[in-house]
Structure formats: structure tokens, C-alpha cells
Design a protein around this motif. Sequence first.
Motif, PDB file in Angstrom:
ATOM      1  N   GLY A  71       0.778  -1.233   0.000  1.00 17.16           N
ATOM      2  CA  GLY A  71       0.000   0.000   0.000  1.00 17.16           C
ATOM      3  C   GLY A  71       0.805   1.276   0.000  1.00 17.16           C
ATOM      4  N   ASP A  72       2.123   1.188  -0.008  1.00 18.31           N
ATOM      5  CA  ASP A  72       2.962   2.384   0.027  1.00 18.31           C
ATOM      6  C   ASP A  72       2.599   3.327  -1.117  1.00 18.31           C
ATOM      7  OD1 ASP A  72       5.571   3.947  -0.768  1.00 18.31           O
ATOM      8  OD2 ASP A  72       5.840   3.323   1.316  1.00 18.31           O
ATOM      9  N   GLU A  73       2.517   4.613  -0.812  1.00 19.28           N
ATOM     10  CA  GLU A  73       2.109   5.603  -1.818  1.00 19.28           C
ATOM     11  C   GLU A  73       3.049   5.654  -3.014  1.00 19.28           C
ATOM     12  OE1 GLU A  73       3.957   9.800  -0.335  1.00 19.28           O
ATOM     13  OE2 GLU A  73       2.284   9.018   0.853  1.00 19.28           O
ATOM     14  N   ARG A  74       4.298   5.236  -2.845  1.00 18.37           N
ATOM     15  CA  ARG A  74       5.243   5.251  -3.968  1.00 18.37           C
ATOM     16  C   ARG A  74       4.894   4.204  -5.030  1.00 18.37           C
ATOM     17  NH1 ARG A  74      10.151   5.552   0.259  1.00 18.37           N
ATOM     18  NH2 ARG A  74       8.611   4.301   1.340  1.00 18.37           N
ATOM     19  N   HIS A  75       3.998   3.282  -4.689  1.00 19.60           N
ATOM     20  CA  HIS A  75       3.533   2.290  -5.657  1.00 19.60           C
ATOM     21  C   HIS A  75       2.178   2.667  -6.252  1.00 19.60           C
ATOM     22  CE1 HIS A  75       6.066  -0.535  -3.057  1.00 19.60           C
ATOM     23  NE2 HIS A  75       6.707  -0.404  -4.192  1.00 19.60           N
ATOM     24  N   ALA A  76       1.605   3.778  -5.836  1.00 16.23           N
ATOM     25  CA  ALA A  76       0.235   4.140  -6.227  1.00 16.23           C
ATOM     26  C   ALA A  76       0.051   4.197  -7.741  1.00 16.23           C
ATOM     27  CB  ALA A  76      -0.172   5.466  -5.588  1.00 16.23           C
ATOM     28  N   ARG A  79       0.228   0.706  -9.174  1.00 16.79           N
ATOM     29  CA  ARG A  79      -0.988  -0.048  -8.829  1.00 16.79           C
ATOM     30  C   ARG A  79      -2.141   0.368  -9.739  1.00 16.79           C
ATOM     31  NH1 ARG A  79       0.348   1.018  -3.509  1.00 16.79           N
ATOM     32  NH2 ARG A  79      -1.217   2.672  -3.435  1.00 16.79           N
TER      33      ARG A  79
END
Length: 179
Positions: A71-76, A79
Motif C-alpha cells: 500500500g505504500d504511496e510510492r507504488h500508487a 498499482r
Amino acid sequence: MGLSFRHNPDGTTTGRNEETGFTVTLADEEEVKRRLHEDAGWEYTPPPPPLPSGFHRFSLVHEEFGGAGFGDERHAALRAHPPAGCVPADWGCFALECERPGKTLLDAVTGTVAEIRRDHGLVMNGMGIEKPQEWLGDDKNGYGAEILGHLLLMAAHRASLLGYGRKEVVRLLDAAGVG
């Protein structure tokens, strides 16, 4: 508890649940597996259907953010917009499960890793292989190739962390006789 499977000379498969003694012999290996899992009270997941010629099934993982997870925002962005043929998956880290075209498995992985790096700035650093030292298979597009891809991605990532450049890594591969 253990399940055992044996391929018989007549083309059938025999499966046995060692704990209950349940034994079944059928021509359809997947049906044998399904029935043994059912007897054991385990969920059975059939293998995925075969891919079209020229496509390869593999996973990629990104574990660089020190346990930040799926869920880390750097993967948003990744995703929300994964490469075509890839689906984000939570493996305790960010992962992609992919079915992508390529001449070989490594070609499909290379194209996918390059696209992710170009479009999202992330360098995928493995293929989710838990025990890469357990070499299995000699198929250029099979599990052995997945292990090789995992080791290469992991080596490239760690070389970068240590400050080694491309030339130094390639020089090592050349010296080892790859090429």
C-alpha cells in the motif's frame, strides 16, 4: 499430513493421503489432486490455463522501501496503471503477476522491467523466488529461467546499492563466461 502422487506406466496417476489412507487412481492428474485436497480438507487451486504461444507467466516484486509494503504511496501509480498483462498483488511487498509476450521468458521480463522503470521510475528487484539456490528445471522458459531472472534482478539491485556500475557487472559476467 502428506499427499503423495505417482505417475503409473499406464498413463494414470495415483494419489494418496497418508493420514487418512484415501487413495485414488485416474487418468486425469488434476482430478486426482483435486480429490486428495478435498479429502485432506485443503483448498485446491487448479493450475492456470496454458498461455498462447509467445507469452510467458511470471511475477515481479519491489521490496526496496524497507518493508513499506503493497500500500505504500510510492507504488500508487503502478498499482493504478500496471503494464498490460500485469496485475498488482500484495505479497507482503509490492508485486505484479504478469502474462506478457516475449521471445523467451527473460525477454518478457526484460521488456516489463524496462517499461516499469521508464513509466514509473521503479526498479523491480526480484521475481518472488523464495529459495533461488534450489535449481529446478532446464527449460529456457520454465522455472529455471525464473530463478535466473530473479538472481539477475537481485544482483543488479544490490550492485547498484553497493555503488557498482553497469560496466563492472558486465565485466564480471564476461569474465564468468556469459555471452
